[in-house]
Design a protein around this motif. Structure first.
Motif, PDB file in Angstrom:
ATOM      1  N   TYR A   1       0.869  -1.176   0.000  1.00  0.00           N
ATOM      2  CA  TYR A   1       0.000   0.000   0.000  1.00  0.00           C
ATOM      3  C   TYR A   1       0.903   1.222   0.000  1.00  0.00           C
ATOM      4  CZ  TYR A   1      -4.541  -2.194   0.982  1.00  0.00           C
ATOM      5  OH  TYR A   1      -5.703  -2.909   0.900  1.00  0.00           O
ATOM      6  N   PHE A   2       0.667   2.108  -0.959  1.00  0.00           N
ATOM      7  CA  PHE A   2       1.304   3.422  -0.929  1.00  0.00           C
ATOM      8  C   PHE A   2       0.237   4.380  -0.425  1.00  0.00           C
ATOM      9  CE2 PHE A   2       2.748   7.510  -2.519  1.00  0.00           C
ATOM     10  CZ  PHE A   2       4.109   7.479  -2.241  1.00  0.00           C
ATOM     11  N   ARG A   3       0.445   4.917   0.774  1.00  0.00           N
ATOM     12  CA  ARG A   3      -0.555   5.766   1.407  1.00  0.00           C
ATOM     13  C   ARG A   3      -0.169   7.233   1.297  1.00  0.00           C
ATOM     14  NH1 ARG A   3      -0.602   1.084   4.883  1.00  0.00           N
ATOM     15  NH2 ARG A   3      -2.720   0.427   5.449  1.00  0.00           N
ATOM     16  N   LEU A   4      -1.145   8.054   0.963  1.00  0.00           N
ATOM     17  CA  LEU A   4      -0.964   9.505   0.945  1.00  0.00           C
ATOM     18  C   LEU A   4      -1.857  10.090   2.024  1.00  0.00           C
ATOM     19  CD1 LEU A   4      -1.064   8.412  -2.263  1.00  0.00           C
ATOM     20  CD2 LEU A   4      -0.449  10.800  -2.669  1.00  0.00           C
ATOM     21  N   TYR A   5      -1.259  10.739   3.008  1.00  0.00           N
ATOM     22  CA  TYR A   5      -2.007  11.333   4.108  1.00  0.00           C
ATOM     23  C   TYR A   5      -2.245  12.816   3.823  1.00  0.00           C
ATOM     24  CZ  TYR A   5      -1.181   7.044   6.640  1.00  0.00           C
ATOM     25  OH  TYR A   5      -1.171   5.724   7.024  1.00  0.00           O
ATOM     26  N   ALA A   6      -3.521  13.187   3.870  1.00  0.00           N
ATOM     27  CA  ALA A   6      -3.948  14.526   3.461  1.00  0.00           C
ATOM     28  C   ALA A   6      -3.513  14.788   2.015  1.00  0.00           C
ATOM     29  CB  ALA A   6      -3.388  15.602   4.399  1.00  0.00           C
ATOM     30  N   PRO A   7      -3.979  13.972   1.070  1.00  0.00           N
ATOM     31  CA  PRO A   7      -3.589  14.140  -0.341  1.00  0.00           C
ATOM     32  C   PRO A   7      -4.033  15.498  -0.867  1.00  0.00           C
ATOM     33  CG  PRO A   7      -5.500  12.703  -0.159  1.00  0.00           C
ATOM     34  CD  PRO A   7      -5.008  12.917   1.239  1.00  0.00           C
ATOM     35  N   GLU A   8      -3.197  16.079  -1.719  1.00  0.00           N
ATOM     36  CA  GLU A   8      -3.500  17.410  -2.243  1.00  0.00           C
ATOM     37  C   GLU A   8      -3.920  17.336  -3.712  1.00  0.00           C
ATOM     38  OE1 GLU A   8       0.118  19.421  -1.106  1.00  0.00           O
ATOM     39  OE2 GLU A   8      -0.717  19.992   0.846  1.00  0.00           O
ATOM     40  N   GLN A   9      -4.306  18.463  -4.267  1.00  0.00           N
ATOM     41  CA  GLN A   9      -4.969  18.516  -5.567  1.00  0.00           C
ATOM     42  C   GLN A   9      -4.254  17.764  -6.690  1.00  0.00           C
ATOM     43  OE1 GLN A   9      -8.050  19.614  -5.988  1.00  0.00           O
ATOM     44  NE2 GLN A   9      -7.975  18.903  -8.094  1.00  0.00           N
ATOM     45  N   PRO A  10      -2.923  17.804  -6.790  1.00  0.00           N
ATOM     46  CA  PRO A  10      -2.271  17.067  -7.887  1.00  0.00           C
ATOM     47  C   PRO A  10      -2.574  15.571  -7.893  1.00  0.00           C
ATOM     48  CG  PRO A  10      -0.753  18.658  -6.960  1.00  0.00           C
ATOM     49  CD  PRO A  10      -1.948  18.649  -6.059  1.00  0.00           C
ATOM     50  N   PHE A  11      -2.890  14.994  -6.730  1.00  0.00           N
ATOM     51  CA  PHE A  11      -3.313  13.592  -6.731  1.00  0.00           C
ATOM     52  C   PHE A  11      -4.672  13.457  -7.399  1.00  0.00           C
ATOM     53  CE2 PHE A  11      -6.007  10.295  -4.934  1.00  0.00           C
ATOM     54  CZ  PHE A  11      -5.283   9.170  -5.254  1.00  0.00           C
ATOM     55  N   PHE A  12      -5.602  14.319  -7.047  1.00  0.00           N
ATOM     56  CA  PHE A  12      -6.974  14.193  -7.539  1.00  0.00           C
ATOM     57  C   PHE A  12      -7.078  14.487  -9.034  1.00  0.00           C
ATOM     58  CE2 PHE A  12      -7.307  14.905  -3.000  1.00  0.00           C
ATOM     59  CZ  PHE A  12      -8.234  13.951  -2.627  1.00  0.00           C
ATOM     60  N   ASP A  13      -6.306  15.449  -9.533  1.00  0.00           N
ATOM     61  CA  ASP A  13      -6.380  15.738 -10.965  1.00  0.00           C
ATOM     62  C   ASP A  13      -5.363  14.910 -11.769  1.00  0.00           C
ATOM     63  OD1 ASP A  13      -3.861  17.040 -10.720  1.00  0.00           O
ATOM     64  OD2 ASP A  13      -4.788  19.012 -10.510  1.00  0.00           O
ATOM     65  N   LYS A  14      -4.625  14.042 -11.065  1.00  0.00           N
ATOM     66  CA  LYS A  14      -3.713  13.059 -11.652  1.00  0.00           C
ATOM     67  C   LYS A  14      -2.522  13.690 -12.373  1.00  0.00           C
ATOM     68  CE  LYS A  14      -7.289   9.516 -12.032  1.00  0.00           C
ATOM     69  NZ  LYS A  14      -7.890   8.433 -12.838  1.00  0.00           N
ATOM     70  N   THR A  15      -2.212  14.951 -12.018  1.00  0.00           N
ATOM     71  CA  THR A  15      -0.960  15.512 -12.515  1.00  0.00           C
ATOM     72  C   THR A  15       0.224  14.887 -11.784  1.00  0.00           C
ATOM     73  OG1 THR A  15      -1.210  17.377 -10.993  1.00  0.00           O
ATOM     74  CG2 THR A  15      -1.980  17.688 -13.252  1.00  0.00           C
ATOM     75  N   PHE A  16      -0.027  14.314 -10.603  1.00  0.00           N
ATOM     76  CA  PHE A  16       0.957  13.470  -9.924  1.00  0.00           C
ATOM     77  C   PHE A  16       0.650  12.024 -10.301  1.00  0.00           C
ATOM     78  CE2 PHE A  16       1.712  10.489  -6.430  1.00  0.00           C
ATOM     79  CZ  PHE A  16       3.082  10.613  -6.287  1.00  0.00           C
ATOM     80  N   LYS A  17       1.698  11.273 -10.648  1.00  0.00           N
ATOM     81  CA  LYS A  17       1.522   9.894 -11.086  1.00  0.00           C
ATOM     82  C   LYS A  17       2.696   9.044 -10.635  1.00  0.00           C
ATOM     83  CE  LYS A  17       0.985   7.125 -15.345  1.00  0.00           C
ATOM     84  NZ  LYS A  17       0.830   7.171 -16.830  1.00  0.00           N
ATOM     85  N   MET A  18       2.373   7.840 -10.178  1.00  0.00           N
ATOM     86  CA  MET A  18       3.411   6.887  -9.796  1.00  0.00           C
ATOM     87  C   MET A  18       3.607   5.873 -10.913  1.00  0.00           C
ATOM     88  SD  MET A  18       4.513   7.006  -6.413  1.00  0.00           S
ATOM     89  CE  MET A  18       4.472   5.359  -5.724  1.00  0.00           C
ATOM     90  N   ALA A  19       4.855   5.544 -11.203  1.00  0.00           N
ATOM     91  CA  ALA A  19       5.156   4.481 -12.160  1.00  0.00           C
ATOM     92  C   ALA A  19       5.095   3.133 -11.451  1.00  0.00           C
ATOM     93  CB  ALA A  19       6.532   4.699 -12.767  1.00  0.00           C
ATOM     94  N   ASP A  20       5.040   2.061 -12.220  1.00  0.00           N
ATOM     95  CA  ASP A  20       5.020   0.719 -11.657  1.00  0.00           C
ATOM     96  C   ASP A  20       6.397   0.338 -11.102  1.00  0.00           C
ATOM     97  OD1 ASP A  20       2.350  -0.112 -12.119  1.00  0.00           O
ATOM     98  OD2 ASP A  20       2.812  -0.490 -14.231  1.00  0.00           O
ATOM     99  N   PHE A  21       6.420  -0.712 -10.297  1.00  0.00           N
ATOM    100  CA  PHE A  21       7.686  -1.303  -9.866  1.00  0.00           C
ATOM    101  C   PHE A  21       8.456  -1.814 -11.075  1.00  0.00           C
ATOM    102  CE2 PHE A  21       5.578  -1.544  -5.755  1.00  0.00           C
ATOM    103  CZ  PHE A  21       6.628  -1.426  -4.848  1.00  0.00           C
ATOM    104  N   GLU A  22       9.748  -1.617 -11.055  1.00  0.00           N
ATOM    105  CA  GLU A  22      10.603  -2.124 -12.128  1.00  0.00           C
ATOM    106  C   GLU A  22      11.432  -3.298 -11.593  1.00  0.00           C
ATOM    107  OE1 GLU A  22      13.025   0.963 -13.656  1.00  0.00           O
ATOM    108  OE2 GLU A  22      11.346   2.306 -14.122  1.00  0.00           O
ATOM    109  N   LEU A  23      11.477  -4.372 -12.368  1.00  0.00           N
ATOM    110  CA  LEU A  23      12.294  -5.522 -12.005  1.00  0.00           C
ATOM    111  C   LEU A  23      13.762  -5.147 -12.109  1.00  0.00           C
ATOM    112  CD1 LEU A  23      12.402  -8.600 -11.374  1.00  0.00           C
ATOM    113  CD2 LEU A  23      12.501  -8.967 -13.848  1.00  0.00           C
ATOM    114  N   VAL A  24      14.512  -5.414 -11.028  1.00  0.00           N
ATOM    115  CA  VAL A  24      15.950  -5.163 -11.030  1.00  0.00           C
ATOM    116  C   VAL A  24      16.629  -6.400 -11.599  1.00  0.00           C
ATOM    117  CG1 VAL A  24      17.981  -4.664  -9.621  1.00  0.00           C
ATOM    118  CG2 VAL A  24      15.759  -3.649  -9.024  1.00  0.00           C
ATOM    119  N   LYS A  25      17.205  -6.283 -12.786  1.00  0.00           N
ATOM    120  CA  LYS A  25      17.772  -7.441 -13.489  1.00  0.00           C
ATOM    121  C   LYS A  25      19.279  -7.544 -13.247  1.00  0.00           C
ATOM    122  CE  LYS A  25      14.192  -7.199 -17.035  1.00  0.00           C
ATOM    123  NZ  LYS A  25      13.889  -7.076 -18.488  1.00  0.00           N
TER     124      LYS A  25
END
Length: 485
Positions: free
Chosen positions: A461-485
């Motif tokens: 779980y990636f938790r955001l406490y008191a998330p701000e507007q960039p989360f809601f309008d999705k201008t903030f975005k997390m990429a997926d986990f990358e396999l370390v090869k």
């Protein structure tokens, strides 16, 4: 077998979907051939059809009942582990060992829990002011009302009265008191102290008061420092159905659940009746619980009723349904089953956060190539700079089998949870940070790493406490986990 004119001559076998159910025919079904003579089938076919009917119902009833059995397991196992004696006792969970009992526990703030029953009368809570979050929930794990910052008191403190499903809330209405009604006799109270001043805990626990309406409210006993290992994960096998039967006896049947109760009754789970399955039902219930959990885990890993939150990723908003668990058209059986298999509890602040308030829980089970996350491989998660939170963010590691905090042999919370308040994390020059999960830590990133062991699959779980507007309008975005090869 003979017909009226000698040996019965059946027609060619027909698939189930092509059956006429008329005259003489042999129907191919998943439970073997069903042979009809003059449109009737024999006793053997009847038994096989009932067995399949009960198995299918048991599988689906598992999904329906998951919130109820999960919270009942939590109540009973926590009470035994912490020596709960009184209805106003609270259990305080702080250490990793203590919190590892809770399904997808939050590891960044102390938990404070109480279980009460309204059968003997309404309960009053005199709630202190301060930086806290929590709520009173019914035993379908729906919020009756929030407490603290997301509740009616807005962190300023207030008096609340909660009444049972067969009581009359209007009897308790008075100036300055918030009155709410629960649909279940059993309720639980969950609290988290957000104030970072250690002294506030003593202030809160000394000011919090509770008791039956009509009696004086008094301070509760807060059971703290036990540091015991325990588990709130719902049981498997016949114990699951035993627990369901027991909690059904304690609660009135809601209108929305009558159809499910009708399907459970032939399975030996019925209001007013002991759970005493015969050998036939035991076998069916064992298979039904196993298949029900497989179906629910599939929903949890591959939800088909919602799209990933960020396009092109495998990140989902964990709690993605109504807190009432129903819409104008449907009861959200699959949606709530997904959450309550993987987690516990719900509050308005979790489900409907507003910019600068509440919490958001994001989860994923796949890497950037779409493959399932594995315990024997290493992964990197890149967290961008300036995560839009008014408070902090955290990344917590959980076991897919138990859905509780991951047990990698560590004894400290940071062994399975990293957050932005930690001063020893290693950041990149641009303010972003790379976090690692896998059997071994990359050199130089030991403090940014959480260990996986054996074949114990995991998710986060990636938790955001008191998330701000960039989360809601999705201008903030997390990429997926990358396999370390």
């Amino acid at each position: 077998m003979h017909g009226r004119d000698g040996p019965l001559a059946y027609a060619d076998d027909v698939p189930l979907e092509g059956a006429k159910l008329h005259g003489d025919e042999t129907i191919e079904t998943p439970v073997g051939d069903v042979e009809l003579q003059d449109s009737y089938f024999n006793d053997d076919a009847s038994k096989r059809l009932y067995d399949e009917m009960d198995y299918q119902r048991a599988s689906q009833a598992y999904i329906w009942s998951t919130p109820l059995v999960s919270v009942t397991t939590w109540r009973e196992n926590q009470g035994k582990a912490y020596g709960v004696e009184n209805e106003t006792d609270f259990v305080v969970l702080e250490s990793l060992k203590e919190k590892r009992g809770i399904v997808t526990a939050n590891l960044t703030t102390p938990y404070i829990f109480n279980f009460s029953n309204l059968k003997d009368g309404a309960i009053q809570i005199d709630y202190p002011a301060g930086q806290t979050a929590g709520g009173v929930l019914d035993f379908w794990q729906r919020p009756v009302f929030d407490l603290g910052l997301t509740g009616p008191d807005k962190g300023k403190g207030a008096s609340y009265i909660v009444v049972g499903p067969e009581d009359d809330p209007s009897k308790y209405e008075k100036e300055g008191v918030h009155v709410f009604q629960s649909v279940t006799n059993n309720v639980f109270i969950g609290l988290r102290i957000l104030d970072t001043d250690p002294a506030y805990y003593d202030k809160f626990t000394s000011e919090y008061k509770m008791g039956r309406v009509g009696s004086e409210t008094k301070p509760s006993r807060f059971i703290r420092g036990k540091d015991v290992e325990w588990s709130a994960t719902a049981p498997r096998g016949l114990d699951y159905w035993q627990k369901l039967s027991e909690i059904i006896q304690e609660e009135p049947v809601r209108e929305v659940d009558k159809g499910w109760m009708a399907m459970l009754e032939p399975l030996g789970v019925a209001k007013g009746k002991p759970f005493e399955p015969d050998d036939r039902l035991k076998e069916i219930l064992l298979k039904g619980a196993a298949m029900g959990e497989l179906m629910l885990r599939n929903l949890q890993v591959n939800p088909r009723y919602v799209e990933p939150f960020w396009e092109g990723t495998s990140w989902y908003k964990s709690f993605d349904f109504q807190i009432e668990q129903e819409t104008a058209d449907i009861a959200q059986i699959d949606q709530r089953g997904t959450w309550f298999y993987e987690a516990v509890a719900s509050t308005k602040g979790m489900v409907d956060p507003q910019p600068g308030q509440g919490q958001v829980y994001m989860t994923t089970k796949r890497d950037s190539e779409g493959n399932m996350l594995r315990a024997d491989k290493s992964y990197k998660l890149h967290v961008p700079a300036k995560v839009p939170v008014g408070q902090f963010w955290s990344l917590t590691l959980y076991s897919e089998n138990t859905r509780r905090p991951y047990d990698n042999g560590g004894t400290e919370i940071r062994d399975v949870s990293l957050d932005s308040r930690m001063k020893d994390l290693k950041y990149n020059e641009d303010g972003s940070i790379d976090l690692f999960i896998g059997p071994e830590a990359p050199a130089g990133f030991e403090m940014n790493h959480m260990e996986t062991v054996g074949d114990d699959g995991w998710f986060v779980y990636f938790r955001l406490y008191a998330p701000e507007q960039p989360f809601f309008d999705k201008t903030f975005k997390m990429a997926d986990f990358e396999l370390v090869k």
